[in-house]
Design a protein around this motif. Structure first.
Motif, mmCIF file in Angstrom:
data_model
loop_
_atom_site.group_PDB
_atom_site.id
_atom_site.type_symbol
_atom_site.label_atom_id
_atom_site.label_comp_id
_atom_site.label_asym_id
_atom_site.label_seq_id
_atom_site.Cartn_x
_atom_site.Cartn_y
_atom_site.Cartn_z
ATOM 1 N N LEU A 1 0.899 -1.241 -0.062
ATOM 2 C CA LEU A 1 -0.023 -0.060 -0.182
ATOM 3 C C LEU A 1 0.835 1.167 0.013
ATOM 4 O O LEU A 1 0.097 2.394 -0.148
ATOM 5 N N ALA A 2 2.291 1.083 0.300
ATOM 6 C CA ALA A 2 2.815 2.459 0.442
ATOM 7 C C ALA A 2 2.816 3.328 -1.012
ATOM 8 O O ALA A 2 2.668 4.410 -0.771
ATOM 9 N N PRO A 3 2.799 2.649 -2.371
ATOM 10 C CA PRO A 3 2.581 3.632 -3.402
ATOM 11 C C PRO A 3 1.194 4.491 -3.423
ATOM 12 O O PRO A 3 1.297 5.772 -3.611
ATOM 13 N N ALA A 4 0.134 3.733 -3.028
ATOM 14 C CA ALA A 4 -0.956 4.246 -3.009
ATOM 15 C C ALA A 4 -1.170 5.159 -1.985
ATOM 16 O O ALA A 4 -1.556 6.355 -1.933
ATOM 17 N N ALA A 5 -0.604 5.063 -0.725
ATOM 18 C CA ALA A 5 -0.512 6.187 0.536
ATOM 19 C C ALA A 5 0.254 6.988 -0.150
ATOM 20 O O ALA A 5 -0.442 8.335 0.098
ATOM 21 N N LEU B 1 -17.052 19.990 -7.123
ATOM 22 C CA LEU B 1 -16.540 20.651 -5.929
ATOM 23 C C LEU B 1 -15.650 19.723 -5.491
ATOM 24 O O LEU B 1 -14.825 20.318 -4.637
ATOM 25 N N GLY B 2 -15.749 18.490 -5.747
ATOM 26 C CA GLY B 2 -14.688 17.407 -5.494
ATOM 27 C C GLY B 2 -13.518 17.059 -5.922
ATOM 28 O O GLY B 2 -12.400 16.174 -5.503
ATOM 29 N N VAL B 3 -13.436 17.659 -7.141
ATOM 30 C CA VAL B 3 -12.189 17.170 -8.139
ATOM 31 C C VAL B 3 -10.948 17.781 -7.968
ATOM 32 O O VAL B 3 -9.958 17.521 -8.245
ATOM 33 N N LEU B 4 -10.886 18.978 -6.966
ATOM 34 C CA LEU B 4 -9.588 19.773 -6.860
ATOM 35 C C LEU B 4 -8.422 18.883 -6.462
ATOM 36 O O LEU B 4 -7.370 18.945 -7.119
ATOM 37 N N PRO B 5 -8.430 17.908 -5.449
ATOM 38 C CA PRO B 5 -7.494 17.147 -5.392
ATOM 39 C C PRO B 5 -6.755 16.263 -6.194
ATOM 40 O O PRO B 5 -5.656 16.201 -6.387
ATOM 41 N N HIS C 1 -6.094 7.728 6.227
ATOM 42 C CA HIS C 1 -6.226 9.152 6.623
ATOM 43 C C HIS C 1 -6.460 10.035 5.528
ATOM 44 O O HIS C 1 -7.165 11.078 5.413
ATOM 45 N N ALA C 2 -5.549 9.823 4.551
ATOM 46 C CA ALA C 2 -5.862 10.509 3.365
ATOM 47 C C ALA C 2 -7.035 10.432 2.640
ATOM 48 O O ALA C 2 -7.736 11.324 2.187
ATOM 49 N N GLN C 3 -7.687 9.248 2.581
ATOM 50 C CA GLN C 3 -9.022 8.918 2.036
ATOM 51 C C GLN C 3 -9.987 9.401 3.150
ATOM 52 O O GLN C 3 -11.147 9.956 2.618
ATOM 53 N N ALA D 1 -2.166 9.115 -2.698
ATOM 54 C CA ALA D 1 -3.319 9.766 -1.998
ATOM 55 C C ALA D 1 -3.137 10.832 -0.966
ATOM 56 O O ALA D 1 -3.833 11.813 -0.834
ATOM 57 N N ARG D 2 -2.158 10.755 -0.460
ATOM 58 C CA ARG D 2 -1.572 11.861 0.408
ATOM 59 C C ARG D 2 -1.353 13.219 -0.287
ATOM 60 O O ARG D 2 -1.705 14.027 0.229
ATOM 61 N N ARG D 3 -0.623 13.017 -1.309
ATOM 62 C CA ARG D 3 -0.371 14.158 -2.243
ATOM 63 C C ARG D 3 -1.854 14.820 -2.798
ATOM 64 O O ARG D 3 -1.915 16.259 -2.520
ATOM 65 N N ALA D 4 -2.724 13.977 -2.830
ATOM 66 C CA ALA D 4 -4.227 14.540 -3.214
ATOM 67 C C ALA D 4 -4.648 15.299 -2.137
ATOM 68 O O ALA D 4 -5.312 16.429 -2.144
#
Length: 282
Positions: free
Chosen positions: A109-113, A241-245, A151-153, A116-119
């Motif tokens: 899961l590290a790559p996904a994490a 409204l949700g697409v920004l990240p 947490h990112a999600q 997702a954190r960047r977003a």
């Protein structure tokens, strides 16, 4: 970016977060700090990042739930445990939950994490008008990749959710009317929505009647053309409204996030009996 790309990316990863509302680990961790059942811990734990807020604030940010349910759940909540204790309990529950449900996929899961954190961090630059999301922005990031992803999600869910409430209220819908129109879309039954939000028959029938007067529902409780257009406007605004990240990280990163998280997300969703989405997470 096409807002549908953002929605699909969010939905592909969403079971990793939303499982927290259904697993025994959450009820156990809340019980350990004094909350007698799952529902009594739900509202305090989710609102805790905003601080020791009143029941009225929780009603406003969780507005499709029965207000008296919120009152009962929040009564004495901050005397039972502090917001910091509830936040810690929720992270512990998330850790236990993912370790149990994700199986061997947890090691990858590290790559996904990281993506997702960047977003999520891009979203954190724009908390305006999003109170529940803004509360979560102040929380420290965990260290382990599976908790970084969770947490990112969580941040991405609350960012989108606050935008969804803005769209609902822009259309003038009450909390119960929001549920009735959700049911009319056909994705989930009114019975499930009514029960899970503990709405009374009077609430539900009153919402149907008011939507009929407004011209959104016909005599059988189905959408009219006006109602369907109104609800679609809400869905479209929510996506916008949700697409920004997701725009911030770009389409390639969105595709990578979906591909790297899909196995875990599918496994967790299946373990909890969540409805199966199509291969695109749409």
């Amino acid at each position: 970016m096409d807002p549908l790309i953002g929605r699909r990316t969010w939905r592909t990863a969403e079971p990793i977060h939303s499982a927290i509302y259904f697993v025994p680990e959450a009820a156990e961790e809340y019980a350990a700090i004094g909350f007698g059942n799952w529902m009594s811990g739900y509202f305090p734990s989710r609102s805790a990042p905003m601080g020791a807020v009143s029941a009225e604030v929780v009603k406003a940010t969780f507005y499709n739930f029965d207000p008296s349910l919120v009152d009962r759940s929040m009564a004495g909540a901050w005397e039972t445990a502090s917001p910091a204790q509830l936040i810690a309990a929720r992270f512990t529950a998330a850790d236990r939950m993912i370790r149990r449900l994700a199986g061997d996929t947890i090691s990858g899961l590290a790559p996904a994490a990281a993506i997702a954190r960047r977003a999520a961090e891009a979203a954190c630059e724009h908390p305006e008008g999003r109170p529940l999301f803004a509360g979560h922005v102040s929380l420290a990031w965990p260290d382990e990749p599976h908790l970084v992803l969770w947490h990112a999600q969580t941040l991405l869910r609350e960012f989108r959710g606050d935008g969804h409430l803005a769209a609902l209220t822009a259309q003038g819908l009450t909390g119960c009317e929001a549920l009735v129109t959700h049911a009319a879309m056909g994705e989930i039954s009114g019975k499930v929505l009514k029960s899970s939000r503990q709405r009374t028959d009077d609430d539900w029938n009153g919402a149907i009647e008011s939507l009929q007067v407004r011209g959104w529902l016909d005599a059988d409780g189905a959408f009219t053309g006006v109602g369907r257009e109104g609800r679609q406007w809400i869905e479209d605004r929510t996506d916008e409204l949700g697409v920004l990240p997701y725009t911030a990280i770009g389409e390639d990163a969105c595709a990578e996030l979906r591909s790297t998280v899909r196995a875990t997300s599918t496994l967790m969703a299946a373990a909890l009996g969540f409805p199966r989405r199509d291969a695109d997470g749409a």
